[in-house]
Enzyme design. Structure first.
Site, PDB file in Angstrom:
ATOM      1  N   GLY A 318       0.833  -1.206   0.000  1.00 29.97           N
ATOM      2  CA  GLY A 318       0.000   0.000   0.000  1.00 29.97           C
ATOM      3  C   GLY A 318       0.865   1.253   0.000  1.00 29.97           C
ATOM      4  N   TRP A 321       2.403   1.648  -3.414  1.00 23.95           N
ATOM      5  CA  TRP A 321       1.403   2.107  -4.382  1.00 23.95           C
ATOM      6  C   TRP A 321       1.428   3.642  -4.484  1.00 23.95           C
ATOM      7  CZ3 TRP A 321      -2.869   5.267  -3.355  1.00 23.95           C
ATOM      8  CH2 TRP A 321      -3.786   5.402  -4.399  1.00 23.95           C
ATOM      9  N   HIS A 322       1.733   4.298  -3.358  1.00 23.67           N
ATOM     10  CA  HIS A 322       1.734   5.762  -3.358  1.00 23.67           C
ATOM     11  C   HIS A 322       2.876   6.330  -4.175  1.00 23.67           C
ATOM     12  CE1 HIS A 322      -1.019   5.282   0.046  1.00 23.67           C
ATOM     13  NE2 HIS A 322      -1.433   6.496  -0.249  1.00 23.67           N
ATOM     14  N   GLY A 323       3.992   5.657  -4.161  1.00 28.42           N
ATOM     15  CA  GLY A 323       5.110   6.226  -4.897  1.00 28.42           C
ATOM     16  C   GLY A 323       6.259   5.260  -4.997  1.00 28.42           C
ATOM     17  N   PHE A 474       0.414  10.351  -7.529  1.00 23.22           N
ATOM     18  CA  PHE A 474       0.292   8.894  -7.374  1.00 23.22           C
ATOM     19  C   PHE A 474      -0.535   8.329  -8.505  1.00 23.22           C
ATOM     20  CE2 PHE A 474       0.376  10.530  -2.812  1.00 23.22           C
ATOM     21  CZ  PHE A 474       1.742  10.699  -2.870  1.00 23.22           C
TER      22      PHE A 474
END
Lengths: 474, 342
Positions: A318, A321-323, A474
């Site tokens: 998770g 996923w943001h960066g 993102f």
């Protein structure tokens, strides 16, 4: 075209809303699809082809899965296709620079300072990738049946959510697009109110807090304790106002079309535990991670250790996923650790006002501290900010922005007060909502007043620079 | 449609009330609530908005020449006096003073590229001093460019139109920069702040009020005390040179001229005020104009210095209105032959 830009507010939004209700009902989906592509391609026309290509591939897969001899293979193809696209566009730089660093470290080859592959990141790719995976999995599970291509394409590209969410399930939006919805005054009124609230959050609060935060992160190695603490607190609020402001505008815009998008925030800083925080923060992402990653991994069904493993895998992924950066992995990992601790402590304390307040204080302190990894451009900068917390001599001030020139102690009091307000707002919000429902004229008047006040505050206090929404990255 | 009309009426009512509240707030905050231009963005000085508003209400085909520069030009050049002097010599002009306080020369090509949509006047007269073209001036101007162009990049026609529309409707739109110079200072307008310069008349001429003016005796005393004997060598910043090149090319494209001129300041307490720096600056400008066919340099500072004394200034380098009128007539006399006609 930012949600806060004049061209969106005075041209695109009013024109699309007016035309949407003027075109025949059966043509509305097509109109919405066209409007969404105009919006999306206003950033970069090439992005539109990528969006269209991804839509076509996912549509074909979603239609074929139910009748396929081996639907699992098609599902796997779909997941690989979507994650592959995300990997190429988002993580190619991280992988190639990591490989170069590894080659340097092992002495196999010299990278010569190679910084990794740089590919233009299509906006919203992380969000629509997750949406497509959720569609394919839901179709595979038999909980969703895919309709016509136009509805599918409109669902995927719907402009109020395509760039930064909320991550919306097919079953939440497509049925609304399929039926002939009617314009409802209450929905229209609350939509305008949400847009104004979002503008105030983003323009007046988030963008001004960004000035304070950016001043610290621009020179983190020489920051004082006061500066570091201010930046940590300010960023916690900045990202909340920034992201929830975007979501408010998106949800408000959807309502003007008679459509509802899922709620993404529910007083996150009132959370009394880490798991409570993730039920209130970026709700659509937490829901996705829970339903499509944590539970398929086994959730909490395999005993304590497996639960911890699943929590850690879910939160690290998770975070990533943001960066594409190790600081995001660490951010997610630390949240995983918090969730494991929270899980371990569950049921050990009786829920009283004191334990809930203590839980809130500890959760918020940890969440705000962990945000440092999220904001810092690298791990080194994040550690500089933490080191700054112990650099006691020296003060801190920012010369510009509405918070500029305000002494640190007042800023600190303001931040703590804002946190307390959020903590105490929950019961008050419920009472206000109940009062609004029972007094229709009070509801209309207060909504109108709040809409106007938010518009004016947002417009007047917007700083000179207009940074894009944080989650656009993102 | 039954719900459509109430929704439309509600949206219009919200916008109308918000605009009313916005105007009311602007009236209280600024001390005046008329003449707000749809400024491209927030700018620290309210006179800019007034000037942009005035420009909009003029016939762009008639307006020529256009004066640009910083506060020296804004307070030192009265277009009405200039036009009268041109008329007395048998010419015709309808000039406008668009000078903006504090900006260096790098601001202006950006302004014309990103904001200006009218025809370019054939004669562009740029008031200059060393600070406008040296690296320090360029560095200071970066911030002013950022403040002016909120959108941060070249604007499309649609973006420009939308920004125009929104800032026409809402005076306070992104004008926080004029509400708070910084958090420690009072809002501009009725309280103390940066209201030292106001626009006088319809042609962009500026004047400054009593709290910011000095007596002749004070100025003479300050000149003795504060003039720097020498400063760092004058450096013609490449970015400033490039900006002048862009303005020259812009004027060449319309068959016009760029005319650079200087002001006879009383003294300058900053490093650029040193006599050596001033002399180097004049040499650099002469050398620059020698290389450009449609650029002219008129050293009005040297030519007219003897005609002005301490009593002609409100502070160390800005003219009072009467002196500005005299200077404008003098400039017209010198510049007249250089003006491009049809």
């Amino acid at each position: 075209m930012l949600f806060t830009s004049p061209e969106f507010l005075v041209l695109f939004l009013p024109a699309t809303v007016a035309l949407y209700w003027l075109v025949p009902a059966r043509a509305r989906v097509v109109f919405l699809l066209l409007a969404s592509y105009v919006f999306y391609m206003s950033w970069n026309p090439v992005y539109g082809f990528l969006l269209a290509g991804s839509t076509a591939v996912n549509y074909v897969l979603a239609r074929r899965i139910p009748g396929a001899a081996n639907p699992k293979v098609l599902l796997a193809c779909g997941v690989i296709f979507n994650l592959g696209m995300l990997s190429v566009f988002k993580y190619a730089g991280l992988f190639t620079s990591g490989a170069a660093d590894l080659a340097d470290f092992l002495g196999v080859a010299s990278s010569g300072g190679y910084d990794g592959l740089r590919i233009l990141l299509p906006l919203g790719i992380s969000f629509f990738t997750f949406e497509m995976i959720s569609v394919l999995v839901d179709v595979y599970r038999g909980s969703v049946r895919i309709g016509g291509f136009l509805v599918f394409a409109a669902y995927k590209s719907f402009f109020p959510k395509v760039l930064s969410g909320p991550i919306t399930r097919y079953s939440e939006l497509a049925p609304q697009l399929e039926r002939t919805n009617k314009l409802r005054f209450d929905q229209f009124q609350s939509g305008l109110g949400l847009i104004a609230l979002g503008l105030a959050k983003k323009l007046a609060l988030a963008n001004n807090l960004a000035i304070v935060v950016d001043a610290v992160y621009a020179n983190p190695s020489s920051i004082s304790a006061a500066g570091a603490l201010t930046a940590i607190l300010a960023f916690g609020f900045q990202i909340y106002f920034d992201f929830s402001g975007y979501i408010d505008i998106g949800r408000g815009t959807a309502r003007l079309f008679g459509l509802e998008l899922p709620r993404n925030f529910n007083f996150p800083y009132a959370a009394t535990s880490p798991s409570d925080f993730w039920r209130r923060w970026n709700i659509s992402l937490s829901r996705f991670l829970r339903d499509y990653l944590y539970i398929p991994l086994g959730g909490n069904r395999g005993g304590t250790l497996l639960t911890y493993r699943n929590l850690m895998i879910t939160m690290v992924l998770g975070g990533l996923w943001h960066g594409a950066g190790w600081q995001f992995a660490l951010w997610g990992g630390l949240h995983g650790v918090l969730l494991c601790i929270s899980h371990a402590l569950r049921g050990r304390f009786e829920s009283t006002r004191v334990t809930r307040t203590l839980g809130w204080a500890v959760t918020i302190t940890a969440v705000f501290a962990i945000w440092v990894f999220f904001r810092a451009p690298s791990l080194d900068v994040a550690f500089d900010v933490f080191r700054g917390l112990f650099n006691f001599p020296g003060g801190f001030s920012v010369s510009s922005g509405i918070f500029g020139g305000i002494a640190f102690k007042y800023l600190l009091v303001a931040f703590v007060a804002a946190l307390l307000v959020q903590r105490l707002a929950l019961p008050v919000a419920a009472a206000v909502k109940a009062a609004m429902h029972s007094h229709r004229s009070l509801r209309h008047a207060s909504l109108a007043f709040a809409t106007i006040a938010c518009l004016l505050v947002g417009f007047a206090l917007a700083p000179l620079s207009a940074p894009p929404f944080i989650y656009f990255r993102f | 449609m039954r719900t459509g009309f109430p929704c439309l009426a509600y949206a219009l009512a919200i916008v109308a009330i918000a605009i009313g509240a916005d105007r009311l707030s602007a009236g209280i905050l600024y001390g005046y609530n008329a003449g707000f231009a749809p400024a491209a963005g927030s700018y620290y000085h309210p006179t800019v908005a007034q000037k942009l508003q005035q420009i909009q209400n003029r016939d762009p085909d008639q307006m020529d020449p256009l004066f640009i520069g910083n506060s020296l030009t804004m307070l030192g050049l009265d277009p009405a006096s200039f036009d009268r002097a041109i008329a007395q010599r048998g010419g015709a002009s309808d000039s406008y003073n668009l000078a903006i306080p504090s900006v260096g020369v790098t601001f202006w090509p950006e302004f014309f590229d990103r904001y200006w949509r009218d025809p370019i006047p054939r004669n562009l007269l740029l008031g200059l001093q060393p600070r406008d073209v040296n690296p320090r001036g360029t560095a200071l101007t970066v911030d002013f460019i950022d403040r002016f162009f909120v959108s941060g990049g070249p604007e499309s026609g649609i973006q420009h139109f939308a920004e125009h529309l929104l800032s026409s409707a809402f005076v306070l739109w992104q004008r926080r920069g004029t509400l708070f110079i910084d958090a420690n200072r009072a809002p501009i307008g009725t309280g103390p702040g940066s209201t030292d310069i106001t626009v006088k008349g319809p042609q962009g001429f500026g004047i400054t009020g009593p709290p910011f003016t000095f007596s002749a005796a004070e100025l003479r005393r300050n000149k003795r005390r504060l003039t720097p004997p020498e400063g760092p060598p004058f450096e013609f910043d490449p970015a400033a040179e490039q900006a002048l090149d862009r303005l020259a090319a812009q004027q060449a494209a319309v068959g016009g001229r760029l005319i650079l001129f200087t002001f006879p300041i009383f003294f300058d307490s900053e490093p650029e005020g040193a006599p050596g720096v001033q002399a180097d600056f004049v040499r650099a400008m002469r050398s620059y104009t020698a290389q450009h066919e449609n650029v002219e340099f008129i050293d009005t500072a040297t030519e007219t210095r003897s005609e002005f004394s301490a009593s002609d200034y409100v502070d160390e380098n800005h003219f009072d209105p009467a002196a500005a009128r005299r200077f404008s007539a003098e400039l017209a006399r010198r510049v007249g032959p250089a003006l491009s006609g049809d």
